[in-house]
Design an enzyme around this catalytic site. Sequence first.
Site, PDB file in Angstrom:
ATOM      1  N   LEU A 270     -24.197  26.494 -51.399  1.00 23.73           N
ATOM      2  CA  LEU A 270     -25.365  27.374 -51.441  1.00 23.73           C
ATOM      3  C   LEU A 270     -26.681  26.596 -51.489  1.00 23.73           C
ATOM      4  O   LEU A 270     -26.714  25.490 -51.995  1.00 23.73           O
ATOM      5  CB  LEU A 270     -25.250  28.280 -52.657  1.00 23.73           C
ATOM      6  CG  LEU A 270     -23.956  29.107 -52.677  1.00 23.73           C
ATOM      7  CD1 LEU A 270     -23.810  29.823 -54.004  1.00 23.73           C
ATOM      8  CD2 LEU A 270     -23.937  30.096 -51.519  1.00 23.73           C
TER       9      LEU A 270
ATOM     10  N   THR B 107     -24.365  18.674 -51.068  1.00 28.37           N
ATOM     11  CA  THR B 107     -25.083  18.494 -49.799  1.00 28.37           C
ATOM     12  C   THR B 107     -26.496  18.030 -50.110  1.00 28.37           C
ATOM     13  O   THR B 107     -27.018  18.267 -51.202  1.00 28.37           O
ATOM     14  CB  THR B 107     -25.184  19.806 -48.996  1.00 28.37           C
ATOM     15  OG1 THR B 107     -25.824  20.803 -49.800  1.00 28.37           O
ATOM     16  CG2 THR B 107     -23.817  20.315 -48.567  1.00 28.37           C
TER      17      THR B 107
ATOM     18  N   ASN C 253     -25.362  21.134 -57.459  1.00 32.05           N
ATOM     19  CA  ASN C 253     -26.450  21.781 -56.721  1.00 32.05           C
ATOM     20  C   ASN C 253     -27.682  21.887 -57.626  1.00 32.05           C
ATOM     21  O   ASN C 253     -27.615  21.633 -58.829  1.00 32.05           O
ATOM     22  CB  ASN C 253     -25.977  23.178 -56.283  1.00 32.05           C
ATOM     23  CG  ASN C 253     -26.750  23.702 -55.079  1.00 32.05           C
ATOM     24  OD1 ASN C 253     -27.769  23.157 -54.660  1.00 32.05           O
ATOM     25  ND2 ASN C 253     -26.248  24.789 -54.523  1.00 32.05           N
ATOM     26  N   PHE C 254     -28.802  22.267 -57.027  1.00 35.95           N
ATOM     27  CA  PHE C 254     -30.053  22.558 -57.740  1.00 35.95           C
ATOM     28  C   PHE C 254     -30.564  21.354 -58.538  1.00 35.95           C
ATOM     29  O   PHE C 254     -31.141  21.506 -59.621  1.00 35.95           O
ATOM     30  CB  PHE C 254     -29.905  23.803 -58.638  1.00 35.95           C
ATOM     31  CG  PHE C 254     -29.424  25.015 -57.873  1.00 35.95           C
ATOM     32  CD1 PHE C 254     -30.217  25.579 -56.881  1.00 35.95           C
ATOM     33  CD2 PHE C 254     -28.172  25.567 -58.103  1.00 35.95           C
ATOM     34  CE1 PHE C 254     -29.779  26.684 -56.148  1.00 35.95           C
ATOM     35  CE2 PHE C 254     -27.723  26.675 -57.387  1.00 35.95           C
ATOM     36  CZ  PHE C 254     -28.537  27.237 -56.404  1.00 35.95           C
ATOM     37  N   LEU C 255     -30.354  20.142 -58.000  1.00 30.83           N
ATOM     38  CA  LEU C 255     -30.995  18.955 -58.586  1.00 30.83           C
ATOM     39  C   LEU C 255     -32.491  19.052 -58.305  1.00 30.83           C
ATOM     40  O   LEU C 255     -32.911  19.126 -57.148  1.00 30.83           O
ATOM     41  CB  LEU C 255     -30.415  17.687 -57.955  1.00 30.83           C
ATOM     42  CG  LEU C 255     -31.187  16.383 -58.209  1.00 30.83           C
ATOM     43  CD1 LEU C 255     -31.258  16.053 -59.700  1.00 30.83           C
ATOM     44  CD2 LEU C 255     -30.553  15.228 -57.440  1.00 30.83           C
TER      45      LEU C 255
HETATM   46  C1  YNC Z   1     -30.449  13.815 -53.730  1.00 30.05           C
HETATM   47  N1  YNC Z   1     -30.899  14.927 -53.168  1.00 30.05           N
HETATM   48  O1  YNC Z   1     -31.471   8.009 -53.392  1.00 30.05           O
HETATM   49  P1  YNC Z   1     -31.048   5.099 -54.914  1.00 30.05           P
HETATM   50  S1  YNC Z   1     -29.696  18.447 -53.090  1.00 30.05           S
HETATM   51  C2  YNC Z   1     -28.657  12.591 -54.578  1.00 30.05           C
HETATM   52  N2  YNC Z   1     -29.146  13.726 -54.018  1.00 30.05           N
HETATM   53  O2  YNC Z   1     -31.279   6.516 -55.699  1.00 30.05           O
HETATM   54  P2  YNC Z   1     -35.931   9.351 -58.632  1.00 30.05           P
HETATM   55  C3  YNC Z   1     -30.735  11.613 -54.616  1.00 30.05           C
HETATM   56  N3  YNC Z   1     -29.416  11.517 -54.883  1.00 30.05           N
HETATM   57  O3  YNC Z   1     -31.196   5.475 -53.447  1.00 30.05           O
HETATM   58  P3  YNC Z   1     -37.122  11.677 -57.445  1.00 30.05           P
HETATM   59  C4  YNC Z   1     -31.306  12.747 -54.051  1.00 30.05           C
HETATM   60  N4  YNC Z   1     -32.636  12.531 -53.913  1.00 30.05           N
HETATM   61  O4  YNC Z   1     -32.097   4.169 -55.395  1.00 30.05           O
HETATM   62  C5  YNC Z   1     -32.867  11.316 -54.368  1.00 30.05           C
HETATM   63  N5  YNC Z   1     -31.732  10.754 -54.797  1.00 30.05           N
HETATM   64  O5  YNC Z   1     -29.647   4.698 -55.206  1.00 30.05           O
HETATM   65  C6  YNC Z   1     -31.567   9.410 -55.335  1.00 30.05           C
HETATM   66  N6  YNC Z   1     -36.899  17.051 -54.833  1.00 30.05           N
HETATM   67  O6  YNC Z   1     -34.481   8.830 -58.195  1.00 30.05           O
HETATM   68  C7  YNC Z   1     -32.264   8.374 -54.508  1.00 30.05           C
HETATM   69  N7  YNC Z   1     -33.403  18.529 -54.534  1.00 30.05           N
HETATM   70  O7  YNC Z   1     -35.802  10.155 -59.878  1.00 30.05           O
HETATM   71  C8  YNC Z   1     -32.478   7.247 -55.481  1.00 30.05           C
HETATM   72  O8  YNC Z   1     -36.316  10.301 -57.390  1.00 30.05           O
HETATM   73  C9  YNC Z   1     -32.780   7.995 -56.759  1.00 30.05           C
HETATM   74  O9  YNC Z   1     -38.080  11.690 -58.589  1.00 30.05           O
HETATM   75  C10 YNC Z   1     -34.277   8.142 -56.987  1.00 30.05           C
HETATM   76  O10 YNC Z   1     -35.999  12.787 -57.732  1.00 30.05           O
HETATM   77  C11 YNC Z   1     -35.129  13.206 -56.693  1.00 30.05           C
HETATM   78  O11 YNC Z   1     -29.123  19.495 -55.358  1.00 30.05           O
HETATM   79  C12 YNC Z   1     -35.166  14.749 -56.616  1.00 30.05           C
HETATM   80  O12 YNC Z   1     -34.633  17.953 -52.764  1.00 30.05           O
HETATM   81  C13 YNC Z   1     -34.257  15.176 -55.455  1.00 30.05           C
HETATM   82  O13 YNC Z   1     -36.711  17.485 -57.040  1.00 30.05           O
HETATM   83  C14 YNC Z   1     -34.652  15.311 -57.909  1.00 30.05           C
HETATM   84  O14 YNC Z   1     -37.175  14.508 -55.279  1.00 30.05           O
HETATM   85  C15 YNC Z   1     -36.635  15.196 -56.384  1.00 30.05           C
HETATM   86  O15 YNC Z   1     -37.668  11.937 -56.079  1.00 30.05           O
HETATM   87  C16 YNC Z   1     -36.750  16.678 -56.124  1.00 30.05           C
HETATM   88  O16 YNC Z   1     -36.898   8.240 -58.698  1.00 30.05           O
HETATM   89  C17 YNC Z   1     -37.048  18.408 -54.373  1.00 30.05           C
HETATM   90  O17 YNC Z   1     -32.227   9.313 -56.620  1.00 30.05           O
HETATM   91  C18 YNC Z   1     -35.734  19.167 -54.524  1.00 30.05           C
HETATM   92  C19 YNC Z   1     -34.561  18.481 -53.858  1.00 30.05           C
HETATM   93  C20 YNC Z   1     -32.153  17.989 -54.080  1.00 30.05           C
HETATM   94  C21 YNC Z   1     -31.295  19.064 -53.463  1.00 30.05           C
HETATM   95  C22 YNC Z   1     -28.750  18.758 -54.503  1.00 30.05           C
HETATM   96  C23 YNC Z   1     -27.422  18.041 -54.587  1.00 30.05           C
HETATM   97  C24 YNC Z   1     -27.587  16.890 -55.535  1.00 30.05           C
HETATM   98  C25 YNC Z   1     -26.369  15.988 -55.608  1.00 30.05           C
HETATM   99  C26 YNC Z   1     -26.534  14.865 -56.620  1.00 30.05           C
HETATM  100  C27 YNC Z   1     -25.388  13.911 -56.620  1.00 30.05           C
HETATM  101  C28 YNC Z   1     -24.171  14.488 -57.323  1.00 30.05           C
HETATM  102  C29 YNC Z   1     -23.051  13.459 -57.433  1.00 30.05           C
HETATM  103  C30 YNC Z   1     -21.772  14.022 -58.078  1.00 30.05           C
HETATM  104  C31 YNC Z   1     -21.924  14.235 -59.579  1.00 30.05           C
HETATM  105  C32 YNC Z   1     -20.649  14.721 -60.263  1.00 30.05           C
HETATM  106  C33 YNC Z   1     -19.590  13.655 -60.182  1.00 30.05           C
HETATM  107  C34 YNC Z   1     -18.279  14.017 -60.750  1.00 30.05           C
HETATM  108  C35 YNC Z   1     -17.172  13.957 -61.016  1.00 30.05           C
END
Ligand code: YNC
Length: 388
Positions: A388, A172, A136-138
Site C-alpha cells: 500500500l 517498496t 511501510n510509512f517510513l
Molecule cells: C527508504 N525509503 O539510503 P545509506 S518507502 C529505506 N527506504 O542509508 P537519513 C532509505 N532506506 O544509503 P532522511 C529510504 N530513504 O547511507 C532513505 N533511506 O545506507 C536510507 N521522505 O538516512 C538511505 N518515505 O535519516 C541512507 O535520511 C539513510 O532524513 C539516510 O530520511 C529518509 O516506507 C526518509 O519517501 C525516507 O521521510 C525517512 O527522506 C525521509 O532523508 C522521508 O539521513 C519522505 O536512509 C517519505 C518517504 C519512504 C517511503 C517506505 C518503506 C521503508 C522501508 C525501510 C526498510 C525496511 C527494512 C526491513 C525492516 C524489517 C526487517 C525485519 C525482519
Amino acid sequence: RHKFWETQPVGQFRDAADASLPNGPIEPPTPLSEVRADPYPLPAAFEWLTCDLDDDALLADLYSLLAHNYVEDDENMFRFNYSPAFLRWALKPPSFFRAWHIGVRAKESKKLVAFISGVPARIRARDDVVRMAEINFLCVHKKLRSKRLAPVLIREVTRRVHQENIWQAAYTAGIVLPTPITTCRYWHRSLNPKKLIDVGFSRLGPRMTMSRTVRLYKLPDAPLTPGFRRMELRDVAAVTRLLRAYLARFVVAPDFDEVDVEHWLLPQEDVVDSYLVESPETHEVTDFCSFYTLPSSVLNNANYATLKAAYSYYNVSTKTPLQQLMNDALIVAKRNNYDVFNALDVMENESFLKELKFGPGDGQLHYYLYNYRIRNGIKPSELGLVLL
Ligand code: YNC
Ligand code: MG
C-alpha cells in the site's frame, strides 16, 4: 556508498554476479534471547512512542505527519494523502502487532516527528511460504532530514520484528537501494482529464483539444458485464478460492487465507473497493477486481486541493476477459468520482494497460525483500504482491 545498507542482510550490489549464493534467507535466525532487549538510542531531544491507532487523537497526529511530510513526486507537485481510515486499515490487519507502529516524538512538545510501521504477512517466494513484516510509512519530518534518523527507525522496527521471531520483510521504495527484486512502473488512466490537466498531472497531447481529450477518456455510466457487482461478506470464501488459485502463478505473492481476504478485500468506503462477476446462470463467482483509495494533495494549485486516485489492487479473471473486467473497474471508479486510476505493471496488468488508455508514469517503484535472496530478481509480471 550505502553506509547503512551495506551493514544489512540484503542483496548487496557487489554480489549481483555471484552465482554461488543460494536463494532464500541470507542470515539464519538468532536465538530470541540474543535479540537486543532495549530500544535503540535516539538523539536526546526525542523519545520512542508505540502508537495506539485506536486513539483518534494519535491517529490524527500520524495523519498530519504523513500529510505534510510523506512521499512527493519528483517535481514536488503532489504528496500522498493517506486518510485516517486508510491508515487504520493498512496498519491493523489480522494479528497485527501494536509494537510495530513506531513513532518518534519530541520530548518537550510531544510532537510526532517520525514514524515507521510493520504489519505481519505470509509471503510466498517460489514454494517457500515465509512469515514476513511488510514495512511501510517510513517518514521523517522535513525539518529533521539527512540526520541519519531513518537508519535508527529501520533498526528499531527490525528489532521489534525479530522479537516476534520473524526474520524477513518486504517493502517498496521510489529510490534504488541494495537490491531490488524487481522494478515496476506506474501507469495512469485519466478519468477526469480536464482536472488532471489543470493541476499539471497530465498534459494535453499534441494536436489534441480539451473536448477531444474528454471524449477519448469517456466511459459508460454503468458496468457492462452481466453479474458484475460489489463484493460482500458472503463472498469471502469464493474470493479466497479464486485469489489463491490465481496468486499461485506468480513467483512472489502473498499467501492469503479467508481471514486476510475479509480484511484486505472487503469493501470499506474510501479505503478499498472490490467487485466480482457472479454468473447469472450458475451463481458461481468467476472474476474479481479491486482497488484502494489514495488521494494526493495538490501542492500550489488555486483550483484544486486533492486528486482522488484509485490504485489497482488484486484482480482475477477466469471467465470475463481481464481487459473487460478492468474496463468495468474504470467505469465504477469514474462513477465514484475518482480522477485517475493507477496500476503497476505487475501480474498480468501489461495485457490491458495500453488497450484501456493507461499512459506510463515517470518514476519507478522498486520492490525489496529483507534477509531473503532471490538471485537475478524477477520480472514485474512474475510479481503477485501489491503493497500500500
Ligand atoms: C527508504 N525509503 O539510503 P545509506 S518507502 C529505506 N527506504 O542509508 P537519513 C532509505 N532506506 O544509503 P532522511 C529510504 N530513504 O547511507 C532513505 N533511506 O545506507 C536510507 N521522505 O538516512 C538511505 N518515505 O535519516 C541512507 O535520511 C539513510 O532524513 C539516510 O530520511 C529518509 O516506507 C526518509 O519517501 C525516507 O521521510 C525517512 O527522506 C525521509 O532523508 C522521508 O539521513 C519522505 O536512509 C517519505 C518517504 C519512504 C517511503 C517506505 C518503506 C521503508 C522501508 C525501510 C526498510 C525496511 C527494512 C526491513 C525492516 C524489517 C526487517 C525485519 C525482519
Ligand atoms: Mg534524518
